[in-house]
Design an enzyme around this catalytic site. Structure first.
Site, PDB file in Angstrom:
ATOM      1  N   ASP A 134      12.215 -24.666  65.491  1.00 30.54           N
ATOM      2  CA  ASP A 134      13.792 -24.489  66.195  1.00 30.54           C
ATOM      3  C   ASP A 134      14.448 -25.576  65.254  1.00 30.54           C
ATOM      4  O   ASP A 134      14.723 -26.807  65.753  1.00 30.54           O
ATOM      5  CB  ASP A 134      14.417 -25.153  67.076  1.00 30.54           C
ATOM      6  CG  ASP A 134      13.391 -23.619  68.011  1.00 30.54           C
ATOM      7  OD1 ASP A 134      13.597 -23.097  67.754  1.00 30.54           O
ATOM      8  OD2 ASP A 134      13.513 -23.690  69.524  1.00 30.54           O
ATOM      9  N   ASP A 144       8.323 -28.206  62.701  1.00 29.67           N
ATOM     10  CA  ASP A 144       8.775 -28.333  64.506  1.00 29.67           C
ATOM     11  C   ASP A 144       9.501 -27.123  63.678  1.00 29.67           C
ATOM     12  O   ASP A 144       9.771 -26.440  62.481  1.00 29.67           O
ATOM     13  CB  ASP A 144       9.804 -29.361  64.052  1.00 29.67           C
ATOM     14  CG  ASP A 144      10.228 -28.911  65.802  1.00 29.67           C
ATOM     15  OD1 ASP A 144      10.588 -28.162  66.623  1.00 29.67           O
ATOM     16  OD2 ASP A 144      12.454 -28.667  65.160  1.00 29.67           O
ATOM     17  N   ASP A 162      13.707 -31.876  64.205  1.00 32.46           N
ATOM     18  CA  ASP A 162      14.647 -32.363  63.509  1.00 32.46           C
ATOM     19  C   ASP A 162      15.271 -32.833  64.930  1.00 32.46           C
ATOM     20  O   ASP A 162      16.154 -33.919  65.150  1.00 32.46           O
ATOM     21  CB  ASP A 162      15.898 -31.152  63.701  1.00 32.46           C
ATOM     22  CG  ASP A 162      15.766 -30.438  65.045  1.00 32.46           C
ATOM     23  OD1 ASP A 162      14.066 -30.723  65.710  1.00 32.46           O
ATOM     24  OD2 ASP A 162      16.306 -29.406  65.516  1.00 32.46           O
ATOM     25  N   SER A 176       9.129 -24.354  71.557  1.00 31.16           N
ATOM     26  CA  SER A 176       8.990 -23.911  72.175  1.00 31.16           C
ATOM     27  C   SER A 176       7.468 -22.625  72.097  1.00 31.16           C
ATOM     28  O   SER A 176       7.473 -22.453  72.242  1.00 31.16           O
ATOM     29  CB  SER A 176       9.894 -22.929  70.610  1.00 31.16           C
ATOM     30  OG  SER A 176      10.494 -22.093  72.059  1.00 31.16           O
ATOM     31  N   ARG A 177       8.231 -22.050  73.874  1.00 30.22           N
ATOM     32  CA  ARG A 177       7.649 -21.033  74.744  1.00 30.22           C
ATOM     33  C   ARG A 177       7.569 -19.923  73.879  1.00 30.22           C
ATOM     34  O   ARG A 177       6.819 -18.882  74.374  1.00 30.22           O
ATOM     35  CB  ARG A 177       7.108 -21.555  76.417  1.00 30.22           C
ATOM     36  CG  ARG A 177       6.865 -21.900  76.648  1.00 30.22           C
ATOM     37  CD  ARG A 177       7.066 -22.649  77.931  1.00 30.22           C
ATOM     38  NE  ARG A 177       6.318 -23.493  78.239  1.00 30.22           N
ATOM     39  CZ  ARG A 177       5.057 -23.122  79.647  1.00 30.22           C
ATOM     40  NH1 ARG A 177       4.589 -22.708  79.807  1.00 30.22           N
ATOM     41  NH2 ARG A 177       4.861 -24.603  79.819  1.00 30.22           N
ATOM     42  N   ASN A 178       8.526 -19.294  73.173  1.00 24.14           N
ATOM     43  CA  ASN A 178       8.687 -18.333  72.586  1.00 24.14           C
ATOM     44  C   ASN A 178       8.802 -18.575  71.193  1.00 24.14           C
ATOM     45  O   ASN A 178       9.823 -17.601  69.936  1.00 24.14           O
ATOM     46  CB  ASN A 178      10.309 -18.078  72.786  1.00 24.14           C
ATOM     47  CG  ASN A 178      10.802 -17.731  74.307  1.00 24.14           C
ATOM     48  OD1 ASN A 178      10.496 -17.149  75.338  1.00 24.14           O
ATOM     49  ND2 ASN A 178      11.647 -18.811  74.521  1.00 24.14           N
TER      50      ASN A 178
HETATM   51  P1  B16 Z   1      12.317 -22.396  74.911  1.00 18.89           P
HETATM   52  P2  B16 Z   1      10.984 -27.393  68.856  1.00 18.89           P
HETATM   53  C1  B16 Z   1      12.034 -26.504  71.078  1.00 18.89           C
HETATM   54  O1  B16 Z   1      11.945 -26.224  70.083  1.00 18.89           O
HETATM   55  C2  B16 Z   1      14.394 -26.467  71.354  1.00 18.89           C
HETATM   56  O2  B16 Z   1      14.448 -27.302  70.103  1.00 18.89           O
HETATM   57  C3  B16 Z   1      14.019 -27.202  72.686  1.00 18.89           C
HETATM   58  O3  B16 Z   1      15.713 -26.466  72.728  1.00 18.89           O
HETATM   59  C4  B16 Z   1      14.036 -26.060  73.906  1.00 18.89           C
HETATM   60  O4  B16 Z   1      13.828 -26.732  75.322  1.00 18.89           O
HETATM   61  C5  B16 Z   1      12.061 -25.755  73.903  1.00 18.89           C
HETATM   62  O5  B16 Z   1      12.167 -26.247  72.306  1.00 18.89           O
HETATM   63  C6  B16 Z   1      11.822 -25.245  74.404  1.00 18.89           C
HETATM   64  O6  B16 Z   1      11.951 -23.798  74.412  1.00 18.89           O
HETATM   65  O7  B16 Z   1      12.454 -22.363  76.561  1.00 18.89           O
HETATM   66  O8  B16 Z   1      12.274 -21.196  73.969  1.00 18.89           O
HETATM   67  O9  B16 Z   1      10.574 -22.556  75.662  1.00 18.89           O
HETATM   68  O10 B16 Z   1      12.880 -27.772  68.061  1.00 18.89           O
HETATM   69  O11 B16 Z   1      10.012 -27.616  69.248  1.00 18.89           O
HETATM   70  O12 B16 Z   1      10.816 -26.043  68.122  1.00 18.89           O
HETATM   71 MG    MG Z   2      13.617 -28.925  66.978  1.00 20.24          MG
END
Ligand code: B16
Ligand code: MG
Length: 216
Positions: free
Chosen positions: A11, A9, A170, A116-118
Site C-alpha cells: 500500500d 511494501d 512509503d 495488510s491482511r488483505n
Molecule cells: P489491512 P502496507 C498497511 O499496508 C497499510 O498501509 C495500513 O494503512 C493498513 O492499516 C495496514 O496495511 C493493515 O491493512 O486492514 O488490510 O489488514 O503499507 O504495509 O502494505
Molecule cells: Mg505502505
C-alpha cells in the site's frame, strides 16, 4: 556485500489504497463521534489494522468494550473490501512492473512485505500474483510494522540475509521496521520528514537499479 533482494511494501508503493482506508476509517470515526482528518490518516500508513483502531480510540478519547472493538474492525474491513474489489491492474503505479521485471532479469529476488491482511486479495486484483518470489502479509507474523518481523520473514523466504536486502517503503512504520531488522531502505513518495531511509524516490520512473546497487 551486494544487493540480492528487493522487498516491496504494497500500500503506497505498488498501488494507492490509502484513500480506501481513509474512507473506511472515517466511517469508524463517525461511529465514535470523532472527525478523523486526512493528516491523522497519514499516521496510520503501514500500521496494522488493530493498532490503527487503537490509535483512533486514543485520539478520540472514546472508551469501548473489546466486543465493540471487534465489531468496528470487522465492519471497517467489510467496507474497505468493497473498495478493494473494484480495483483493476490499471491501479499499479506507473513503472513498477518494468522495474520489477528488470530486477528479476538481473538475478535479484523480489518479495512483498505488507502489514495488510488483505495483501493477497489486492495483489490478485492487480494481476500481480505471479510477479514475486515470495509474499508476506500482516497475517503471517506475530508483530506488524514498526517491528521488523514481516521483512525478516520475507528475507528468510527469499533465502537472503537481511543485510543483502533492500526495502522500498512509503511509511515511517515501515522504515523503522526495516532499520530494526538491519535492512537498508528506500523511501517511496514525496513525503518529507520521514527518517531512516538511505535514499528517496518520488515514483517508479525514478527508480535506478544501478543506483540501488551502489548502496551496498
Ligand atoms: P489491512 P502496507 C498497511 O499496508 C497499510 O498501509 C495500513 O494503512 C493498513 O492499516 C495496514 O496495511 C493493515 O491493512 O486492514 O488490510 O489488514 O503499507 O504495509 O502494505
Ligand atoms: Mg505502505
Amino acid at each position: 556485500m551486494s544487493l540480492k533482494a528487493c522487498i516491496y511494501d504494497l500500500d503506497g508503493v505498488i498501488t494507492d489504497t490509502a484513500k480506501y482506508h481513509y474512507e473506511s476509517w472515517k466511517w469508524v470515526g463517525d461511529q465514535l463521534e470523532y472527525n478523523l482528518t486526512e493528516k491523522q490518516n497519514q499516521k496510520l500508513k503501514g500500521v496494522g489494522r488493530k493498532e490503527s483502531l487503537d490509535k483512533i480510540l486514543k485520539w478520540s478519547g472514546a472508551r469501548i468494550s473489546e466486543a465493540e472493538k471487534q465489531n468496528l474492525l470487522h465492519k471497517k474491513n467489510q467496507m474497505y473490501l468493497t473498495y478493494i474489489d473494484t480495483m483493476t491492474p490499471e491501479e499499479v503505479f506507473e513503472g513498477f512492473k518494468e522495474f520489477n521485471q528488470k530486477a528479476k532479469e538481473s538475478g535479484i529476488k523480489v518479495a512483498i512485505g505488507s502489514s495488510s491482511r488483505n495483501a493477497i486479495r489486492i495483489i490478485d486484483k492487480l494481476d500481480l500474483v505471479l510477479d514475486f518470489h515470495a509474499i508476506v502479509d500482516g497475517g503471517m507474523t506475530e508483530n506488524s510494522k514498526p517491528e521488523p518481523d514481516i521483512f525478516l520473514l520475507a528475507a528468510e523466504k527469499l533465502g537472503c540475509d537481511p543485510s543483502e536486502c533492500l526495502v522500498i517503503e512509503d511509511s515511517q512504520a515501515g522504515l523503522t521496521a526495516a532499520k530494526k531488522g538491519g535492512i537498508k531502505s528506500i523511501l517511496f513518495g514525496t513525503d518529507k520528514g520521514l527518517k531512516g531511509a538511505q535514499m528517496q524516490i518520488s515514483s517508479w520512473l525514478e527508480a535506478d537499479l544501478e543506483k540501488f546497487k551502489k548502496l551496498f
